[in-house]
Design an enzyme around this catalytic site. Structure first.
Site, PDB file in Angstrom:
ATOM      1  N   ILE A  10       3.495 -26.399  47.483  1.00 33.36           N
ATOM      2  CA  ILE A  10       4.179 -27.233  46.483  1.00 33.36           C
ATOM      3  C   ILE A  10       5.037 -26.413  45.523  1.00 33.36           C
ATOM      4  CG2 ILE A  10       2.550 -29.165  46.565  1.00 33.36           C
ATOM      5  CD1 ILE A  10       1.182 -28.016  44.103  1.00 33.36           C
ATOM      6  N   GLY A  11       5.025 -25.097  45.669  1.00 36.17           N
ATOM      7  CA  GLY A  11       5.844 -24.283  44.778  1.00 36.17           C
ATOM      8  C   GLY A  11       5.835 -22.828  45.190  1.00 36.17           C
ATOM      9  N   GLY A  13       7.318 -18.840  43.539  1.00 36.71           N
ATOM     10  CA  GLY A  13       8.039 -18.126  42.490  1.00 36.71           C
ATOM     11  C   GLY A  13       7.812 -16.646  42.615  1.00 36.71           C
ATOM     12  N   SER A  14       8.127 -15.912  41.540  1.00 36.57           N
ATOM     13  CA  SER A  14       7.973 -14.458  41.559  1.00 36.57           C
ATOM     14  C   SER A  14       6.506 -14.070  41.719  1.00 36.57           C
ATOM     15  CB  SER A  14       8.536 -13.869  40.266  1.00 36.57           C
ATOM     16  OG  SER A  14       7.898 -14.453  39.151  1.00 36.57           O
ATOM     17  N   GLY A  16       4.199 -15.683  43.578  1.00 33.22           N
ATOM     18  CA  GLY A  16       3.637 -15.990  44.895  1.00 33.22           C
ATOM     19  C   GLY A  16       3.811 -17.460  45.225  1.00 33.22           C
ATOM     20  N   LYS A  17       2.788 -18.050  45.840  1.00 32.87           N
ATOM     21  CA  LYS A  17       2.873 -19.445  46.265  1.00 32.87           C
ATOM     22  C   LYS A  17       1.879 -20.325  45.511  1.00 32.87           C
ATOM     23  CE  LYS A  17       3.868 -17.979  51.020  1.00 32.87           C
ATOM     24  NZ  LYS A  17       3.317 -17.930  52.388  1.00 32.87           N
ATOM     25  N   ALA A  18       2.231 -21.605  45.396  1.00 31.29           N
ATOM     26  CA  ALA A  18       1.296 -22.619  44.883  1.00 31.29           C
ATOM     27  C   ALA A  18       1.024 -23.579  46.033  1.00 31.29           C
ATOM     28  CB  ALA A  18       1.899 -23.355  43.698  1.00 31.29           C
ATOM     29  N   ASP A 128       6.392 -18.280  29.607  1.00 32.07           N
ATOM     30  CA  ASP A 128       7.183 -18.978  30.631  1.00 32.07           C
ATOM     31  C   ASP A 128       7.124 -20.490  30.386  1.00 32.07           C
ATOM     32  OD1 ASP A 128       8.934 -19.077  32.733  1.00 32.07           O
ATOM     33  OD2 ASP A 128       7.393 -19.030  34.289  1.00 32.07           O
TER      34      ASP A 128
END
Length: 411
Positions: A10-11, A13-14, A16-18, A128
């Site tokens: 579902i996501g 970014g810098s 890793g993964k969600a 963030d």
């Protein structure tokens, strides 16, 4: 990962993964944050583990709840509650240009502030804050999430110098390569509030250079005048170029039009606890230089299953203190007396503000009247000048102009 079934990513970014997962034991859905630490330096691994220690201590109704964490196959996995309502960014985009009501905006904003207060009171920077990191539960409760780059401050004066974040939310001091501090979180909070009011970013540009120039200048398009003076003024305060001029999250929550909403979202017990300003530093041994957890060690385990009968219990908020008799009474007495005193003070301030707005309104009406009279005077002068020119032209070019005619031109 044997305890969970992967559903979908579902996501990313810098960090890793969600991944959205389902627990085999109870069928509940969670979000697992997967961070590849196999190629990290020892310092970076320590930062990732530090995040876990931070998350484990964040228990608040408006903060995404941490469940457990573990290391496996060169990855660090952090298990969090899943917010079915999606994030605020998607909610804003779904409006298709239709503005939110001020009541809705303020309800969301107060909850974000309560979460940020809990974080800042513990000397932690979120670092963030953005609409993509603010989530909604199934019942519409706001929860602040993704502490992927949060950092614990060892003292009130220590400042983190690294800059990570979405460019739209960068503060002027970060653009000028100055230290990140709690007021940089406040700037980002202002960006989120502006976004809720306008459905747009406060600072936008075609490239990074122009974006930085806009942020440093601090100029942004005004929000709609149908929002209150209090709300528009608050946005201006959050966007002060000098960090020292921006309010702290505690002073934001003390504003009358915000303070009156707090009891909608926190129980009286939690209000007394959160606003006593006697925050205990319960970060445990994770932060000691000689107590670094070994790879593969379980950082924390999920709380045993229990029947939730009251909302506060879900978030780990003690409904009753482990004190009895007079001790418990004394613990609450002082904060409650302080709350009453502050309520009386706020009432006086509210009366003063009302009187001030009345005076400002009268001044505004007087100024409007003066402008109208001035406009009428200028119109009379212009008519007189026009009449003077007609008198001059009516001489038929004979070259003879009466003094009274010329005087009329310069009336």
């Amino acid at each position: 990962m044997d305890k969970y079934i992967k559903l979908q990513k579902i996501g990313e970014g810098s960090f890793g993964k969600a991944i959205l997962v389902k627990a085999k034991e109870n069928g509940r859905q969670y979000v697992i944050k997967e961070i590849n630490i196999s190629k990290m330096s020892n310092k970076e691994r320590e930062e990732s583990r530090r995040e876990v220690a931070v998350l484990a201590n964040m228990k608040h109704p408006n903060i995404v709840l941490y469940r457990e964490s573990f290391e496996e196959g060169g990855c660090l996995y952090i298990v969090m509650d899943y917010c079915e309502g999606g994030d605020l960014f998607k909610k804003i985009n779904a409006q298709k240009g239709v503005l939110f009501s001020e009541d809705q905006i303020m309800d969301w904003f107060v909850q974000i502030c309560l979460a940020l207060k809990h974080v800042h009171d513990r000397k932690i920077l979120h670092r963030d804050i953005k609409s993509q990191n603010i989530f909604l539960t199934k019942d519409g409760t706001i929860q602040l999430g993704d502490f992927g780059i949060a950092r614990v401050l060892n003292s009130t004066v220590e400042l983190a110098r690294t800059c990570i974040g979405t460019p739209y939310y960068l503060s002027p001091e970060i653009c000028e390569n100055k230290p990140y501090n709690n007021k940089s979180d406040i700037w980002a909070l202002g960006c989120v509030l502006y976004e809720m009011c306008t459905l747009k970013h406060a600072f936008e540009a075609g490239n990074m250079k122009n974006l930085v120039l806009k942020i440093i200048s601090g100029s942004f398009p005004p929000i709609s005048a149908h929002y209150s003076h209090d709300l528009r003024s608050l946005i201006s305060q959050l966007f002060k170029r000098n960090p020292r001029d921006r309010p702290s999250v505690n002073s934001i929550l003390e504003k009358i039009f915000i303070a009156k909403r707090i009891e909608k979202f926190l129980t009286p017990e939690l209000i007394a606890e959160e606003f006593s300003h006697k925050v205990l530093q319960k970060f445990g041994p994770h932060f000691g230089p000689g107590n670094r957890p070994a790879q593969g060690q379980n950082f924390a385990s999920a709380a045993p299953a229990q029947k939730i009968t009251k909302p506060a219990a879900k978030y780990g908020v003690p409904l009753m203190l482990k004190k009895s008799g007079d001790a418990a009474k004394k613990f609450y007495e002082k904060p409650l007396i302080k709350c009453r005193q502050e309520a009386a003070k706020k009432k006086r301030l509210e009366h003063y503000e009302k009187e001030k707005r009345h005076r400002e309104q009268i001044s505004f009406l007087k100024a409007e009247q003066m402008r109208r009279l001035e406009k009428e005077r200028i119109e009379r002068i212009n008519r007189a000048r026009e009449q003077g020119w007609r008198n001059v032209l009516s001489t038929g070019g004979s070259g003879e102009v009466k003094v009274s005619d010329v005087a009329g031109i310069y009336f």
